[in-house]
Enzyme design. Structure first.
Site, mmCIF file in Angstrom:
data_model
loop_
_atom_site.group_PDB
_atom_site.id
_atom_site.type_symbol
_atom_site.label_atom_id
_atom_site.label_comp_id
_atom_site.label_asym_id
_atom_site.label_seq_id
_atom_site.Cartn_x
_atom_site.Cartn_y
_atom_site.Cartn_z
ATOM 1 N N SER A 128 0.832 -1.204 0.000
ATOM 2 C CA SER A 128 0.000 0.000 0.000
ATOM 3 C C SER A 128 0.862 1.248 0.000
ATOM 4 O O SER A 128 1.945 1.265 0.580
ATOM 5 C CB SER A 128 -0.909 0.021 1.219
ATOM 6 N N LYS A 182 -4.520 -6.681 3.090
ATOM 7 C CA LYS A 182 -4.435 -5.509 2.211
ATOM 8 C C LYS A 182 -5.839 -5.132 1.710
ATOM 9 O O LYS A 182 -6.192 -3.951 1.618
ATOM 10 C CB LYS A 182 -3.495 -5.810 1.030
ATOM 11 N N HIS A 185 -7.614 -3.431 4.469
ATOM 12 C CA HIS A 185 -7.015 -2.094 4.551
ATOM 13 C C HIS A 185 -7.710 -1.163 3.553
ATOM 14 O O HIS A 185 -8.102 -0.045 3.881
ATOM 15 C CB HIS A 185 -5.507 -2.183 4.258
ATOM 16 N N ASN A 186 -7.872 -1.638 2.320
ATOM 17 C CA ASN A 186 -8.517 -0.807 1.300
ATOM 18 C C ASN A 186 -9.975 -0.531 1.653
ATOM 19 O O ASN A 186 -10.486 0.561 1.407
ATOM 20 C CB ASN A 186 -8.433 -1.483 -0.073
ATOM 21 N N GLU A 189 -10.019 2.107 4.102
ATOM 22 C CA GLU A 189 -9.698 3.351 3.369
ATOM 23 C C GLU A 189 -10.979 3.956 2.751
ATOM 24 O O GLU A 189 -11.204 5.165 2.839
ATOM 25 C CB GLU A 189 -8.677 2.995 2.284
HETATM 26 P P1 NAP Z 1 -0.364 -2.439 -14.442
HETATM 27 O O1 NAP Z 1 -0.783 -1.326 -15.320
HETATM 28 O O2 NAP Z 1 -1.382 -3.053 -13.557
HETATM 29 O O3 NAP Z 1 0.295 -3.595 -15.326
HETATM 30 C C1 NAP Z 1 1.232 -3.309 -16.350
HETATM 31 C C2 NAP Z 1 2.368 -4.299 -16.302
HETATM 32 O O4 NAP Z 1 1.883 -5.633 -16.433
HETATM 33 C C3 NAP Z 1 3.351 -4.076 -17.464
HETATM 34 O O5 NAP Z 1 4.652 -4.321 -17.009
HETATM 35 C C4 NAP Z 1 2.909 -5.127 -18.458
HETATM 36 O O6 NAP Z 1 3.921 -5.515 -19.365
HETATM 37 C C5 NAP Z 1 2.575 -6.253 -17.535
HETATM 38 N N1 NAP Z 1 1.690 -7.263 -18.122
HETATM 39 C C6 NAP Z 1 0.386 -7.119 -18.433
HETATM 40 N N2 NAP Z 1 -0.086 -8.285 -18.934
HETATM 41 C C7 NAP Z 1 0.946 -9.168 -18.945
HETATM 42 C C8 NAP Z 1 1.085 -10.522 -19.313
HETATM 43 N N3 NAP Z 1 0.047 -11.224 -19.787
HETATM 44 N N4 NAP Z 1 2.297 -11.107 -19.187
HETATM 45 C C9 NAP Z 1 3.344 -10.429 -18.690
HETATM 46 N N5 NAP Z 1 3.275 -9.146 -18.299
HETATM 47 C C10 NAP Z 1 2.087 -8.518 -18.426
HETATM 48 O O7 NAP Z 1 0.895 -1.958 -13.561
HETATM 49 P P2 NAP Z 1 0.978 -1.146 -12.187
HETATM 50 O O8 NAP Z 1 0.041 0.021 -12.150
HETATM 51 O O9 NAP Z 1 2.407 -0.933 -11.950
HETATM 52 O O10 NAP Z 1 0.404 -2.163 -11.092
HETATM 53 C C11 NAP Z 1 0.973 -3.446 -10.884
HETATM 54 C C12 NAP Z 1 0.179 -4.145 -9.788
HETATM 55 O O11 NAP Z 1 0.261 -3.354 -8.586
HETATM 56 C C13 NAP Z 1 -1.306 -4.315 -10.059
HETATM 57 O O12 NAP Z 1 -1.748 -5.507 -9.474
HETATM 58 C C14 NAP Z 1 -1.932 -3.141 -9.326
HETATM 59 O O13 NAP Z 1 -3.280 -3.366 -8.965
HETATM 60 C C15 NAP Z 1 -1.037 -3.069 -8.110
HETATM 61 N N6 NAP Z 1 -1.012 -1.784 -7.434
HETATM 62 C C16 NAP Z 1 -0.975 -0.636 -8.110
HETATM 63 C C17 NAP Z 1 -0.933 0.573 -7.437
HETATM 64 C C18 NAP Z 1 -0.854 1.866 -8.176
HETATM 65 O O14 NAP Z 1 -0.893 2.922 -7.513
HETATM 66 N N7 NAP Z 1 -0.713 1.851 -9.486
HETATM 67 C C19 NAP Z 1 -0.925 0.595 -6.059
HETATM 68 C C20 NAP Z 1 -0.913 -0.597 -5.363
HETATM 69 C C21 NAP Z 1 -0.959 -1.783 -6.064
HETATM 70 P P3 NAP Z 1 4.124 -4.744 -20.787
HETATM 71 O O15 NAP Z 1 4.924 -3.515 -20.467
HETATM 72 O O16 NAP Z 1 4.860 -5.711 -21.628
HETATM 73 O O17 NAP Z 1 2.747 -4.421 -21.296
#
Ligand code: NAP
Length: 478
Positions: A128, A182, A185-186, A189
């Site tokens: 988080s 987690k 937690h959300n 939130e």
């Molecule tokens: P994201 O937009 O959820 O995912 C993009 C990433 O996933 C890219 O690296 C993409 O690779 C890869 N990907 C998608 N499909 C794939 C597949 N089939 N095989 C291999 N790689 C694949 O990224 P994010 O925002 O950084 O979040 C990552 C995780 O953290 C998620 O579960 C999200 O819910 C969680 N999270 C996010 C936040 C936030 O603030 N953003 C906060 C807490 C938790 P390519 O570059 O090759 O497309």
């Protein structure tokens, strides 16, 4: 060079976690499905520490010290299964796959069980704090086996937020426990944000206090027992003026709140566990109602208000502050109670003091209040409900008159306060000697022979409603 950990999935969260690890002295092997993200990270932030560039999962695995630690940070859902499927044949018994995304805890339980059969550790961790937290110190909630935490914990504890010298990271429990915590937690939130919204509405619609002035009130509140990240940012949002129109920012933003689903997951899970998590549920429903824009428009034309012409008391601002504190406390109490129910259901030994402690920094619900909550659960005698901890029993007793006044005033003025009022209903329901559930049991027995217990006898009973209304002892069919 052997890397301490590999990160696959280098979108914003994965990239920031990788940089955080590198900045803390760990050698990080980098991988992304499309190599552009890996190269972009190295070009921009290669100086953050020691990175190993890899193009394939085989190269990633080959670059790691043993037992290997591979952290997956890809889109939640099917992509996680797909990456696990590709990684699994490349790893050896004892290696650790970590999913740090927002996965559903049931998926984590399934993945952990499947990989355990192959002697691989699977660790679902809740992270988080958003992008900023991932880079500078998030709150980390790891599940999985204790053994895997021994190999992984030192890295995670180093990159986590720290409060009073303690990392906001501790082993939560087996399989999906980290992702479950987690998720809750959300949920908290959501409730925390909604009660702040209700306080805003009360101050604006009840006392005519404009956003700019409210910003100052919130800043003041942030110095006391309500001190928290969410109160702090609310002051900033309320004080912001739209450059285009010169109006308060909150007056030009469409009042339909979005959601990504973790609040909904919490409520579904609460219903399955039979856990009365009404504050979180009301906050999810409040967002849903806000988004029913067409019905809201029609309702303004069709539905009567019947508001009473009541003056708000002089003490209104302070009353609202106290009601906000009480409602927030109930939301935490309900969320933590849900964790207790889940621990029983899933066989987790959840330590509520450690969980409250690791929410003190790095995450969205970080708040002063969590220090007292941590203390309450660290006591030799653990309270069965947060509200029973002596410090909180006393605190609620003190704010109760204001809480009742605020809810009564809101009802008379027609200001919707779903979490303020449902939290008070929960509080009253919990302490009431007799609940109308007895009437419901009577109804259930009459129309469905569902049977009932008696206050003065052991066993289960049924009344012959369609006959002479005599009572018989029911046969246990279970
Ligand atoms: P994201 O937009 O959820 O995912 C993009 C990433 O996933 C890219 O690296 C993409 O690779 C890869 N990907 C998608 N499909 C794939 C597949 N089939 N095989 C291999 N790689 C694949 O990224 P994010 O925002 O950084 O979040 C990552 C995780 O953290 C998620 O579960 C999200 O819910 C969680 N999270 C996010 C936040 C936030 O603030 N953003 C906060 C807490 C938790 P390519 O570059 O090759 O497309």
């Amino acid at each position: 060079m052997s890397a301490h950990i590999g990160v696959t999935g280098l979108a914003v969260m994965g990239a920031n976690l990788a940089r955080n690890l590198a900045r803390n002295g760990f050698t990080v092997a980098l991988h992304n499905r499309s190599v552009e993200k890996t190269d972009a990270l190295l070009a921009k932030h290669g100086d953050d520490g020691d990175f190993v560039r890899t193009e394939t999962l085989q190269e990633l695995v080959d670059s790691l010290e043993k037992p290997r630690r591979v952290l997956i940070m890809v889109k939640a859902g099917k992509p996680v299964d797909s990456v696990i499927e590709q990684l699994e044949p490349l790893l050896e018994p004892g290696d650790i796959i970590i999913d740090a995304g927002n996965s559903h805890y049931e998926d984590t339980r399934r993945r952990e069980a499947a990989l355990a059969k192959k002697d691989l550790h699977f660790v679902g961790i809740g992270v988080s704090g958003g992008e900023e937290g991932a880079l500078n110190g998030p709150s980390i909630m790891p599940g999985g086996s204790k053994e895997s935490y021994d190999a992984l914990g030192p890295l995670l504890e180093k990159i986590a937020a720290h409060v009073d010298g303690k990392p906001c990271c501790a082993w939560i429990g087996t399989d999906g426990a980290g992702h479950f915590v987690k998720m809750v937690h959300n949920g908290i939130e959501y409730a925390d944000m909604q009660v702040i919204g209700e306080a805003f509405d009360l101050l604006r619609s009840g006392a005519g206090i404009e956003p700019a002035e409210q910003a100052k009130i919130f800043e003041e509140w942030n110095k006391g027992e309500l001190a928290s990240f969410l109160i702090e940012i609310s002051a900033e949002v309320l004080g912001h003026v739209d450059a285009k129109t010169g109006k308060p920012f909150v007056d030009v933003v469409v009042d339909a709140a979005g959601q990504k689903g973790t609040g909904r997951w919490t409520v579904i899970s609460a219903l399955e566990l039979g856990s009365p998590t009404s504050g979180i549920a009301e906050s999810v429903f409040a967002r849903a109602l806000s988004s029913q824009t067409e019905q809201r428009q029609l309702a303004q034309e069709l539905l009567a208000g019947g508001e009473a012409a009541v003056e708000v008391p002089e003490s209104f601002v302070e009353d609202v502050r106290q009601a906000l504190y009480a409602s927030k406390l109930v939301s935490y109490a309900q969320g933590l109670d849900m964790l207790t129910s889940a621990a029983k259901e899933y066989g987790w030994d959840l330590k509520l003091d450690e969980i409250a402690s690791l929410w003190r920094g790095g995450c969205i619900i970080r708040a002063e209040l969590l220090k007292e909550i941590t203390k309450a659960y660290a006591a030799a005698e653990k309270p069965a409900n947060l509200l029973f901890a002596p410090a909180f029993t006393k605190a609620i007793a003190e704010v109760l008159p204001a809480w009742r006044r605020v809810v009564a005033t809101a009802v008379q003025l027609g200001i919707p306060v779903p979490v303020f009022s449902s939290s008070l209903a929960y509080y009253d329901g919990l302490r009431r000697k007799r609940l109308p559930a007895a009437v419901i049991q009577g109804q259930r027995d009459l129309f469905g022979a569902h049977t009932y217990g008696r206050v003065d006898a052991e066993g289960t009973f049924h009344t012959l409603w369609g006959e002479d209304k005599s009572e018989i002892e029911a046969v246990d069919t279970h």
